[in-house]
Design a protein around this motif. Structure first.
Motif, PDB file in Angstrom:
ATOM      1  N   GLU A   1      -5.195   6.888   4.439  1.00  0.00           N
ATOM      2  CA  GLU A   1      -6.282   6.967   4.339  1.00  0.00           C
ATOM      3  C   GLU A   1      -7.236   6.246   5.181  1.00  0.00           C
ATOM      4  OE1 GLU A   1      -7.298   6.636   0.236  1.00  0.00           O
ATOM      5  OE2 GLU A   1      -6.658   8.814  -0.359  1.00  0.00           O
ATOM      6  N   GLU A   2      -6.990   4.912   5.664  1.00  0.00           N
ATOM      7  CA  GLU A   2      -7.143   3.653   6.387  1.00  0.00           C
ATOM      8  C   GLU A   2      -7.533   4.170   8.240  1.00  0.00           C
ATOM      9  OE1 GLU A   2      -5.684   0.222   4.029  1.00  0.00           O
ATOM     10  OE2 GLU A   2      -4.324   0.408   6.076  1.00  0.00           O
ATOM     11  N   GLN A   3      -6.067   5.114   8.442  1.00  0.00           N
ATOM     12  CA  GLN A   3      -6.238   5.599   9.905  1.00  0.00           C
ATOM     13  C   GLN A   3      -7.187   6.384  10.415  1.00  0.00           C
ATOM     14  OE1 GLN A   3      -3.208   4.647  11.237  1.00  0.00           O
ATOM     15  NE2 GLN A   3      -3.001   3.596   9.070  1.00  0.00           N
TER      16      GLN A   3
ATOM     17  N   PRO B   1       5.848   3.422   5.737  1.00  0.00           N
ATOM     18  CA  PRO B   1       4.761   2.618   4.771  1.00  0.00           C
ATOM     19  C   PRO B   1       5.506   0.780   4.436  1.00  0.00           C
ATOM     20  CG  PRO B   1       5.357   4.686   3.901  1.00  0.00           C
ATOM     21  CD  PRO B   1       5.478   4.740   5.465  1.00  0.00           C
TER      22      PRO B   1
ATOM     23  N   LYS C   1       0.568  -1.161   0.185  1.00  0.00           N
ATOM     24  CA  LYS C   1      -0.526   0.263  -0.030  1.00  0.00           C
ATOM     25  C   LYS C   1       0.332   1.111  -0.117  1.00  0.00           C
ATOM     26  CE  LYS C   1      -3.932  -2.453   2.679  1.00  0.00           C
ATOM     27  NZ  LYS C   1      -4.795  -2.137   3.357  1.00  0.00           N
ATOM     28  N   THR C   2       0.369   2.518  -0.570  1.00  0.00           N
ATOM     29  CA  THR C   2       1.096   3.435  -0.981  1.00  0.00           C
ATOM     30  C   THR C   2       0.835   4.412   0.263  1.00  0.00           C
ATOM     31  OG1 THR C   2      -0.868   4.813  -1.268  1.00  0.00           O
ATOM     32  CG2 THR C   2       1.215   4.067  -3.235  1.00  0.00           C
TER      33      THR C   2
ATOM     34  N   GLN D   1      -0.111   7.367   0.923  1.00  0.00           N
ATOM     35  CA  GLN D   1      -1.100   8.030   0.629  1.00  0.00           C
ATOM     36  C   GLN D   1      -2.625   6.960   1.397  1.00  0.00           C
ATOM     37  OE1 GLN D   1      -2.334  11.163   1.269  1.00  0.00           O
ATOM     38  NE2 GLN D   1      -4.110  10.613   1.040  1.00  0.00           N
ATOM     39  N   GLU D   2      -2.742   5.434   0.692  1.00  0.00           N
ATOM     40  CA  GLU D   2      -3.175   4.678   1.402  1.00  0.00           C
ATOM     41  C   GLU D   2      -3.714   4.294   2.886  1.00  0.00           C
ATOM     42  OE1 GLU D   2      -3.651   2.512  -3.360  1.00  0.00           O
ATOM     43  OE2 GLU D   2      -2.237   1.601  -2.050  1.00  0.00           O
ATOM     44  N   LEU D   3      -2.708   4.121   3.175  1.00  0.00           N
ATOM     45  CA  LEU D   3      -1.938   3.426   4.138  1.00  0.00           C
ATOM     46  C   LEU D   3      -2.457   5.231   5.436  1.00  0.00           C
ATOM     47  CD1 LEU D   3       1.075   2.296   4.674  1.00  0.00           C
ATOM     48  CD2 LEU D   3      -1.049   0.705   5.223  1.00  0.00           C
TER      49      LEU D   3
END
Length: 267
Positions: free
Chosen positions: A44-46, A93, A37-38, A40-42
């Motif tokens: 967005e999961e927070q 990341p 995962k990038t 940014q994707e990580l």
């Protein structure tokens, strides 16, 4: 043996062999591993709410963009403002098994969740600050600067003392202002980096006090103002100017002169 039987036996052997081959399952290649995962994707999961915060810091170094998370814990009622124990975690990341580093700090309730990503020491690497105290006329921040050699962030304790810090990349000066009252008095500071450390090079303090004099027209109280200036000399702040102004005169013009760092008083 009957010559007609031999071909039949051979045909049976061939058919059995073909059927055996058909029953042998094909060996398939393992499925490809999912792409990592990038950052940014990580992000967005927070979880981001009243007790959680998260943001990215593109350090500009070999580790690239890092994820910073904050979690507000229990309140410490022994502190002046009832601050909350807060844990900051820095994540790579590329390996989310454990944080690169963690920081335990105290943050005022209303200050939690405010952060800035800046190059605070003007070295080309990005740093981050977290607000820990806010009031009507002052805001104080923690600051961590990126150490490329160590591969981690390092806190700058001196930054905690600067209210409303402003960074000027042209002069590489960080100034601050802490208002004391509605009369416009307070403390103005100027910091710069020397040998990797943040030091105060000028501090201007202004104040006012009531006198026993009264303005005849309004019967209002007459106030007396004062100003003190300290400069960094031989590694220490040393008073270079002090004046208690006569009643009716204020310090604003004099203060404006000293806010120019190349000004050192009248000859």
């Amino acid at each position: 043996m009957n010559k007609k039987i031999v071909p039949l036996i051979l045909l049976c052997i061939l058919l059995c062999g073909c059927q055996a081959k058909e029953k042998t399952p094909a060996i398939s290649a393992p499925p490809p591993e999912p792409a990592p995962k990038t950052a940014q994707e990580l992000l967005e999961e927070q979880i981001i709410d009243d007790t959680h915060d998260a943001f990215l810091v593109d350090t500009g170094g070999k580790l690239g963009t890092l994820l910073v998370t904050a979690e507000k814990g229990e309140q410490d009622r022994d502190t002046e403002f009832g601050d909350y124990h807060t844990t900051l975690s820095v994540w790579n990341p590329g390996n989310m098994d454990a944080p690169l580093q963690t920081m335990a700090v105290l943050v005022e309730d209303m200050a939690f969740g405010h952060h800035e990503v800046v190059d605070a020491n003007f070295d080309g690497y990005m740093d981050f600050s977290v607000l820990y105290n806010m009031g009507n006329a002052a805001r104080y921040w923690y600051l961590w600067v990126w150490d490329e050699g160590a591969g981690q962030f390092v806190e700058v304790p001196e930054y905690r003392e600067i209210s409303l810090p402003r960074r000027n990349p042209e002069t590489e000066i960080i100034d601050g202002w802490a208002r004391n009252s509605g009369a416009g008095d307070g403390v103005t500071t100027f910091h710069r980096w020397e040998d990797g450390k943040l030091v105060c090079i000028r501090r201007i303090e202004t104040w006012w006090e009531e006198t026993d004099m009264v303005i005849p027209e309004t019967e209002g109280t007459v106030f007396a103002y004062g100003i003190k200036v300290e400069d960094r000399i031989d590694g220490e702040l040393t008073q270079v100017y002090y004046k208690e102004l006569p009643p009716g005169e204020d310090f604003f013009d004099e203060q404006a002169k000293w806010e120019h760092l190349d000004y050192h008083g009248e000859n």
